[in-house]
Design a protein around this motif. Structure first.
Motif, PDB file in Angstrom:
ATOM      1  N   ASP A   1       0.828  -1.206   0.000  1.00  0.00           N
ATOM      2  CA  ASP A   1       0.000   0.000   0.000  1.00  0.00           C
ATOM      3  C   ASP A   1       0.860   1.253   0.000  1.00  0.00           C
ATOM      4  O   ASP A   1       0.540   2.242  -0.659  1.00  0.00           O
ATOM      5  N   LEU A   2       1.979   1.222   0.729  1.00  0.00           N
ATOM      6  CA  LEU A   2       2.886   2.366   0.769  1.00  0.00           C
ATOM      7  C   LEU A   2       3.514   2.596  -0.606  1.00  0.00           C
ATOM      8  O   LEU A   2       3.609   3.739  -1.065  1.00  0.00           O
ATOM      9  N   ALA A   3       3.902   1.521  -1.266  1.00  0.00           N
ATOM     10  CA  ALA A   3       4.447   1.642  -2.617  1.00  0.00           C
ATOM     11  C   ALA A   3       3.383   2.182  -3.567  1.00  0.00           C
ATOM     12  O   ALA A   3       3.673   3.037  -4.420  1.00  0.00           O
ATOM     13  N   GLY A   4       2.147   1.718  -3.429  1.00  0.00           N
ATOM     14  CA  GLY A   4       1.052   2.236  -4.254  1.00  0.00           C
ATOM     15  C   GLY A   4       0.804   3.708  -4.000  1.00  0.00           C
ATOM     16  O   GLY A   4       0.567   4.489  -4.934  1.00  0.00           O
ATOM     17  N   PHE A   5       0.868   4.112  -2.730  1.00  0.00           N
ATOM     18  CA  PHE A   5       0.731   5.532  -2.379  1.00  0.00           C
ATOM     19  C   PHE A   5       1.831   6.341  -3.055  1.00  0.00           C
ATOM     20  O   PHE A   5       1.584   7.387  -3.653  1.00  0.00           O
TER      21      PHE A   5
END
Length: 183
Positions: free
Chosen positions: A42-46
C-alpha cells in the motif's frame, strides 16, 4: 476568460493565496489506493500515485517546496501516508521521517523526469547525451562510471524509480519488523 487579470484578486488576496489554492486542488486529485492486507504494498502504491500526480502537474513541483502547506489536501496526503505506515508499526517521528523520505524520492525523481521531458521536447535526448558525455571521460580516472555509460540512457527512468522505491519500502519493512519484534 473574458475578464481582467485583476478580477482574480476578488477571490485571492495575494498571488501566494492563488498558488496555494491551485496546489490544494491538485493535491486533492491524489488517487489513493484501496487499503490491502499488505501495508508495504500500500505504501508503494501511495508513492506511485503521488509521483503520478507530480508527473501530471510538473509546474507544481517547485511551488510545493516554497508552499509547504498549501491546504487541507496536503494534510490529507500526509494523514494517508501516516496511516499506512502505522499499519506497519511505524509511528511518531519514525513515520514522519519515512514519509519525508518518500516525498524526497518523489520530488527529486519528478524534478529529474520533468527536466528530461523538457529537454526531449527541444529535440535533445538527455539519456543519449549523458551516455556520450560519460563515454568521453578519461577511462583511467572514471572506470566505473564509464562502464555504465550505456545504461545512463535510462537515468531517471520508470524502471530505475521502481528499483529505488522497492529498496526504500524493503528497508522500511525491515525496520518495522525489527521495531515490532518480529525479527
Amino acid at each position: 476568460m473574458g475578464s481582467s487579470p485583476m478580477a482574480l484578486y476578488r477571490c485571492f488576496a495575494t498571488k501566494d493565496d492563488l498558488v496555494d489554492a491551485l496546489l490544494d486542488r491538485i493535491l486533492g486529485r491524489l488517487a489513493a489506493p484501496e487499503p490491502s492486507e499488505d501495508w508495504a504494498a500500500d505504501l508503494a502504491g501511495f508513492a506511485r500515485a503521488h509521483r503520478m500526480l507530480l508527473a501530471l502537474h510538473p509546474w507544481a513541483i517547485v511551488p510545493l517546496f516554497t508552499h509547504p502547506n498549501p491546504g487541507l489536501n496536503a494534510t490529507r496526503i500526509g494523514e494517508l501516508a501516516l496511516e499506512i505506515l502505522s499499519r506497519g508499526g511505524i509511528t511518531g517521528g519514525d513515520a514522519v521521517a519515512d514519509f519525508c523520505g518518500i516525498l524526497a524520492l518523489n520530488y527529486g525523481w519528478s524534478a529529474f523526469a520533468s527536466a528530461r521531458s523538457a529537454a526531449t521536447r527541444i529535440d535533445q535526448n538527455p539519456g543519449v547525451a549523458i551516455g556520450a558525455a560519460i563515454a568521453a571521460l578519461p577511462a583511467g580516472r572514471f572506470p566505473r562510471t564509464r562502464a555504465v555509460a550505456d545504461q545512463m540512457s535510462a537515468y531517471g527512468s520508470d524502471e530505475h524509480y521502481e528499483r529505488a522505491l522497492r529498496q526504500l519500502v524493503a528497508g522500511l519493512r525491515d525496520s518495522a519488523d525489527v521495531t515490532d519484534g518480529t525479527r
